[in-house]
Motif scaffolding. Structure first.
Motif, mmCIF file in Angstrom:
data_model
loop_
_atom_site.group_PDB
_atom_site.id
_atom_site.type_symbol
_atom_site.label_atom_id
_atom_site.label_comp_id
_atom_site.label_asym_id
_atom_site.label_seq_id
_atom_site.Cartn_x
_atom_site.Cartn_y
_atom_site.Cartn_z
ATOM 1 N N ARG A 108 -5.625 8.598 -3.128
ATOM 2 C CA ARG A 108 -4.420 9.075 -3.814
ATOM 3 C C ARG A 108 -4.538 8.876 -5.318
ATOM 4 O O ARG A 108 -4.241 9.775 -6.111
ATOM 5 N N ARG A 109 -4.989 7.706 -5.736
ATOM 6 C CA ARG A 109 -5.123 7.443 -7.169
ATOM 7 C C ARG A 109 -6.241 8.277 -7.787
ATOM 8 O O ARG A 109 -6.113 8.777 -8.904
ATOM 9 N N MET A 110 -7.348 8.438 -7.066
ATOM 10 C CA MET A 110 -8.442 9.253 -7.581
ATOM 11 C C MET A 110 -7.987 10.692 -7.788
ATOM 12 O O MET A 110 -8.313 11.316 -8.802
ATOM 13 N N ALA A 111 -7.237 11.221 -6.824
ATOM 14 C CA ALA A 111 -6.730 12.591 -6.952
ATOM 15 C C ALA A 111 -5.792 12.706 -8.152
ATOM 16 O O ALA A 111 -5.854 13.680 -8.916
ATOM 17 N N ALA A 112 -4.932 11.709 -8.337
ATOM 18 C CA ALA A 112 -4.001 11.731 -9.464
ATOM 19 C C ALA A 112 -4.722 11.701 -10.799
ATOM 20 O O ALA A 112 -4.268 12.292 -11.780
ATOM 21 N N THR A 115 0.826 -1.210 0.000
ATOM 22 C CA THR A 115 0.000 0.000 0.000
ATOM 23 C C THR A 115 0.857 1.256 0.000
ATOM 24 O O THR A 115 0.623 2.184 -0.786
ATOM 25 N N LEU A 116 1.861 1.310 0.879
ATOM 26 C CA LEU A 116 2.730 2.491 0.948
ATOM 27 C C LEU A 116 3.483 2.697 -0.359
ATOM 28 O O LEU A 116 3.608 3.829 -0.845
ATOM 29 N N ALA A 117 3.973 1.611 -0.934
ATOM 30 C CA ALA A 117 4.706 1.718 -2.202
ATOM 31 C C ALA A 117 3.797 2.209 -3.316
ATOM 32 O O ALA A 117 4.210 3.016 -4.163
ATOM 33 N N GLU A 118 2.534 1.751 -3.323
ATOM 34 C CA GLU A 118 1.602 2.182 -4.368
ATOM 35 C C GLU A 118 1.156 3.627 -4.173
ATOM 36 O O GLU A 118 0.904 4.341 -5.150
ATOM 37 N N ASP A 167 3.839 5.731 -5.712
ATOM 38 C CA ASP A 167 4.004 5.590 -7.163
ATOM 39 C C ASP A 167 2.663 5.722 -7.868
ATOM 40 O O ASP A 167 1.911 4.754 -8.000
ATOM 41 N N VAL A 168 2.347 6.932 -8.320
ATOM 42 C CA VAL A 168 1.126 7.141 -9.105
ATOM 43 C C VAL A 168 1.475 7.616 -10.513
ATOM 44 O O VAL A 168 0.627 8.162 -11.223
ATOM 45 N N ASP A 169 2.715 7.386 -10.918
ATOM 46 C CA ASP A 169 3.137 7.777 -12.254
ATOM 47 C C ASP A 169 2.315 7.008 -13.296
ATOM 48 O O ASP A 169 2.273 5.777 -13.281
ATOM 49 N N GLY A 170 1.669 7.735 -14.170
ATOM 50 C CA GLY A 170 0.873 7.103 -15.210
ATOM 51 C C GLY A 170 -0.551 6.794 -14.818
ATOM 52 O O GLY A 170 -1.323 6.300 -15.647
ATOM 53 N N VAL A 171 -0.931 7.069 -13.570
ATOM 54 C CA VAL A 171 -2.325 6.862 -13.159
ATOM 55 C C VAL A 171 -3.185 7.967 -13.773
ATOM 56 O O VAL A 171 -2.913 9.149 -13.593
ATOM 57 N N GLU A 172 -4.206 7.578 -14.508
ATOM 58 C CA GLU A 172 -5.064 8.563 -15.161
ATOM 59 C C GLU A 172 -6.478 8.024 -15.282
ATOM 60 O O GLU A 172 -6.707 6.822 -15.128
ATOM 61 N N GLU A 173 -7.406 8.918 -15.543
ATOM 62 C CA GLU A 173 -8.797 8.492 -15.693
ATOM 63 C C GLU A 173 -8.971 7.643 -16.938
ATOM 64 O O GLU A 173 -8.267 7.817 -17.932
#
Length: 204
Positions: A102-106, A61-64, A67-73
Motif C-alpha cells: 500500500r505504501r509503495m503504491a502510494a 496495520t489496518l489503521a496504517e 492512512d497513507v496521507d503524505g507517504v511519498e518516495e
C-alpha cells in the motif's frame, strides 16, 4: 523501505500516537522507538499488562493501510530502483506485506521480485534473519549484498547479517553519526553492472 526509499513517518506517527494515547503510553518518548521495527515487537517491548500484542499489531496495520496521507518516495528513489536489474534487488521491511504494498503504491515505488516482510520472519530487526532470507531468495551470498538502511534496528540487523551498509540520510532531520558510508540523495549516484554482473554504485 520506510526512510530509505519512501517516507511514511508522519502517517505512522499519527497512527501510533492514537494507539499510545489509548493505552496510556507517553507519546513524546514512545514515538522515536517505533521506527524500523515490527509492530508486534514494538508492542511486546512495552510489556503492557493484559495487552494482546497480535490483536493490537493487527489494528495498527489496518489503521496504517487506511492512512497513507503524505507517504511519498524519498527523492529519486523510484527512478534509481527502476534502473536496477529486477532480479538483483530486494525489499526487507518490518512492515506487513499488505501495508508495504500500500505504501509503495502510494509513493510510486516499483515492486521488486523479492520482498521479505514482517510475516516472513519469526524475529524482526535487529535480528538479521530478514536480510539473510532476502540474500537466499536472490541467490547470492549476504556478504555480496549492499543494504540501504536508515534506522538503528535495521543497521544492527544488516551488520549482524554480514552485509555491507549504506546509510540513507535523506529522511533524517538531524545528522546521523555512523561509521558507514552515507547517501544524502539518490540523484548523486548511478548504478552500473560490471563484467561480473555485480551492481556498482558510481558518484555523479
Amino acid at each position: 523501505m520506510d526512510g530509505t526509499i519512501l517516507t511514511s513517518i508522519a502517517a505512522a506517527e499519527r497512527v501510533w500516537a492514537r494507539w499510545a494515547v489509548r493505552h496510556g503510553v507517553d507519546v513524546e518518548t514512545f514515538l522515536p522507538t517505533i521506527h524500523g521495527a515490527r509492530a508486534i515487537d514494538t508492542i511486546n517491548r512495552l510489556g503492557l499488562p493484559g495487552v494482546d500484542a497480535e490483536a493490537e499489531a493487527a489494528w495498527i496495520t489496518l489503521a496504517e493501510i487506511e492512512d497513507v496521507d503524505g507517504v511519498e518516495e524519498v527523492a529519486g528513489a523510484a527512478g534509481f530502483l527502476r534502473s536496477l536489474p529486477a532480479h538483483q534487488w530486494a525489499i526487507v521491511t518490518s512492515a506487513p506485506r499488505a501495508l508495504a504494498l500500500r505504501r509503495m503504491a502510494a509513493a510510486g515505488i516499483p515492486k521488486p521480485a523479492v520482498m521479505v516482510t514482517a510475516e516472513d520472519v519469526s524475529a524482526g530487526k535487529p535480528d538479521p534473519a530478514g536480510y539473510r532470507l532476502a540474500a537466499q531468495r536472490l541467490g547470492v551470498e549476504i556478504r555480496d549484498c549492499l543494504v540501504f538502511e536508515d534506522a538503528t534496528v535495521g543497521i544492527l540487523a544488516a551488520e549482524a547479517a554480514g552485509a555491507d551498509l549504506l546509510i540513507v540520510t535523506a529522511a533524517h532531520e538531524q545528522p546521523i553519526v555512523t561509521a558507514h558510508a552515507t547517501l544524502g540523495s539518490y540523484d548523486t549516484v548511478v548504478a552500473r553492472l560490471d563484467v561480473d554482473s555485480f551492481i556498482r554504485l558510481q558518484k555523479i
